[in-house]
Structure formats: structure tokens, C-alpha cells
Design a protein around this motif. Sequence first.
Motif, PDB file in Angstrom:
ATOM      1  N   MET A 235     -14.087  25.395 -16.849  1.00 42.92           N
ATOM      2  CA  MET A 235     -13.084  26.150 -16.108  1.00 42.92           C
ATOM      3  C   MET A 235     -13.592  26.409 -14.693  1.00 42.92           C
ATOM      4  SD  MET A 235     -11.810  28.934 -18.930  1.00 42.92           S
ATOM      5  CE  MET A 235     -10.616  29.612 -17.786  1.00 42.92           C
ATOM      6  N   VAL A 236     -12.730  26.198 -13.704  1.00 41.61           N
ATOM      7  CA  VAL A 236     -13.111  26.376 -12.302  1.00 41.61           C
ATOM      8  C   VAL A 236     -12.052  27.231 -11.619  1.00 41.61           C
ATOM      9  CG1 VAL A 236     -13.687  25.252 -10.133  1.00 41.61           C
ATOM     10  CG2 VAL A 236     -14.232  24.113 -12.306  1.00 41.61           C
ATOM     11  N   ALA A 237     -12.491  28.374 -11.060  1.00 40.98           N
ATOM     12  CA  ALA A 237     -11.585  29.262 -10.333  1.00 40.98           C
ATOM     13  C   ALA A 237     -11.769  29.062  -8.834  1.00 40.98           C
ATOM     14  CB  ALA A 237     -11.862  30.717 -10.706  1.00 40.98           C
ATOM     15  N   GLY A 238     -10.676  29.116  -8.101  1.00 36.90           N
ATOM     16  CA  GLY A 238     -10.724  28.945  -6.658  1.00 36.90           C
ATOM     17  C   GLY A 238      -9.570  28.089  -6.191  1.00 36.90           C
ATOM     18  N   LEU A 239      -9.536  27.840  -4.898  1.00 37.80           N
ATOM     19  CA  LEU A 239      -8.488  26.976  -4.361  1.00 37.80           C
ATOM     20  C   LEU A 239      -8.485  25.638  -5.093  1.00 37.80           C
ATOM     21  CD1 LEU A 239      -9.016  27.644  -0.541  1.00 37.80           C
ATOM     22  CD2 LEU A 239      -7.120  28.484  -1.954  1.00 37.80           C
ATOM     23  N   LEU A 240      -7.326  25.111  -5.362  1.00 37.40           N
ATOM     24  CA  LEU A 240      -7.253  23.823  -6.053  1.00 37.40           C
ATOM     25  C   LEU A 240      -7.930  22.746  -5.207  1.00 37.40           C
ATOM     26  CD1 LEU A 240      -3.617  23.878  -7.472  1.00 37.40           C
ATOM     27  CD2 LEU A 240      -5.760  24.268  -8.705  1.00 37.40           C
TER      28      LEU A 240
END
Length: 379
Positions: free
Chosen positions: A229-234
Amino acid sequence: MKILITNFHRGDGGGHTTYITALVMAFKEKHDITVIAPKTSRLYQTLSVFSGVRFIAHDFKGALLKTLGDVVSFRALLRRENFDVVHVNGSVDHRLCFLAAVTLGSRRPAIVFTKHNDKEMNSLGVWIRARFGTTKVICVCDNSKRKLGKSPFSQCDITRIYNGVDVDRFSPPSADEVERNRAHWIGSTHSGKLVIGSNAGTAEYKRWMDMVEAVAMLPHNLRRQVVVMVAGLLPPKSDLAKVHQLGMGQNVVFTGLLQDVYPFITTLDIGFVLSSGVETISFACREMMSTGVPVIVSNSGGLAENVEHGVDGWIVPVKSPEAVSSILKRVLMNRYSLIPMRLAARHRAVSSFSLRDFVSNTESVYLDARNAALNAAGN
């Protein structure tokens, strides 16, 4: 004290936003606080709604000639408000504040500069700001302090103050919270999988793709047990295409930019910050560890100062997905090994990542800077 805090970021601002928000929320009842940042910034959106904080919208311009155009108005602000301390957080705002304050004489405020990144600082402009426009310097890790000691800022008083996080807010979740948040983020498709993630963002230097590559290197029977899982701007389409080329399209979840990262962090079994440059200490790493998540970090900047390898996290060489994959393989073969590491990560956060120490040590620098400026004016 009457304090002005500046920040040049027009968008999310990352760790700058977290850093300044923590200080402002701690100081706003005790000191007279003014914040200046672009109206488009997350900092503006976060702080402008709170009472006890005056916010001035201003777009800091990077080019020197454009900066000179703002000097007169900024000097008028400094003269009118008579701030004790101006706390700058980047080269652009530092340059403007220095140029505006340099001719104020006895009314010149103390200027405190925080070095947030790991970039080299050896230009003529840096030397001028260090020599004539800086009262005190804050760095956020020992690695930065060593580098600043070899820069023009070596002539300044440099204090290392580790970034602090709210360990009460970022606390280990209940089993029900984990189940509820995992259902929201990954649903039943990835039920029972090892959840590996990062809220450090998707900028290229963050090297989040190294984690995707590391999982792709695992044998098929282990790879299918993992979700990233990666959070942040696409990320850009080219990066998304690479994820699919690695056969990881079904194993990677992008959440987009989050206003509150805590629910996201509670879903994680392992965190990661694999930056290859720019990074210093990483609020994201500390937030994950405070929530009881052991973190894999690269040995870039001050990241390794967050963890004890094999105890509350792991340290790997920069740009080394092979080393990351090896760690994941060991964990997947024995998931119970994470239990003591989760406890150790939380313990380290509580004992070493104190928001109280972060705030009080920063306040001490403000006081010292103000006194130094008053002494200089008296002489």
C-alpha cells in the motif's frame, strides 16, 4: 515571544507541513504566532481555520530577481510587527527574510533556519545567508548536523532537534480498528495477507518502486501472500505501467493523498521508507513506528537513526530491492517474529520521538536566538 514562521511550499509540503503544524499547535496559546505560506498550501488549509494563529497568504518566488520585488513589502511587515524570531524552513523563504531584515538595524529579528533536507549547501548565496542572515540553525538528525558542519553554516550555532510525533494520537490500534480499516483499504481480496506500506509519498527519490520490485522477486507462493500500500499523490502513468510489467498490478494499492494518515497506518504489518536522497529523519517513519509498525529504511540521510536493525525495524542499502526482498522472505516464513518488533517500535517511539522534547527544545532555540539578537542590537 512574537514569532513568524515561514514556509514556501505551494502544495502538500510533506514533512514541512507536519513540522510547522506541530510547532504552531503547541505554541499558539503561549506565544504570538504568525504563519506565512502560499494560500494553495496544505499548511494554509490546515492552520488558517484555527483561532490563535494569524495566517498571511504569500507566494514565495524562487528566482532572485522576483524575490527582490517582495523585499520592500516584507521589510515593512517585519518593521511593523517587530517579531522577536523569524523561523524559516527553506532557502527561498530564508533568502527573502534575510534581504528584508538586513537593513532593520536594532529592530532586526532573530532568524532561525531549519534544514529539512539532505541537499548540499555550499553556494555563494548559502555563504551569504549563513554569514549575515542566520542567528541559529536547527537540523533534524545527526547526519544533517555533520554535513552542516562542513558547510558555510559551520560558523553558526547548530542544534540537532529530532522531529517529534504525537505518540498518543499515533498509538497502536485495537484489533477491531485494524479489521475495519483493512476492510476499507484492501477489502476481502487481500484478506490474511502481509500488508506492507508507506505514507512517505510517491516522489521519485522516495524509491517506493524498490518495494514493489522486492515483492516481485519473491517466489510465487510468497508473493501472493503480500499486498503493498502506498499513500500520497498518484504516481505518473509510466510508474503504474512498470508496476503492471512486474506482474504486481493486483498486489499494489494506491490510496492517493490523505488528510489523515493514521487509519492507513493501522492497516500495516510492515512500513517502509527507502529514499535515495533528500530525506533526513522522516516524519512518516516515526508515525509508523509510533503506531507499532516496524519499518524498513534505507541508509540514506538520517533514516537509519530511527531504527535498531532487527529489533524495531531494518536498515538496507540505498537502491537495494534484493536486500528488501530477503527481509520479506524471512518475515513471511515466520510472521510471529513481527510481534516483538511491533512492541519495540512503539517503545522506541515513546522513549525517543517525544513531541514534548521536540517542542521544548525548539522553544529553547527561539529564546537563545532572541537573546542573541538583543545582545547584538545592544552592541
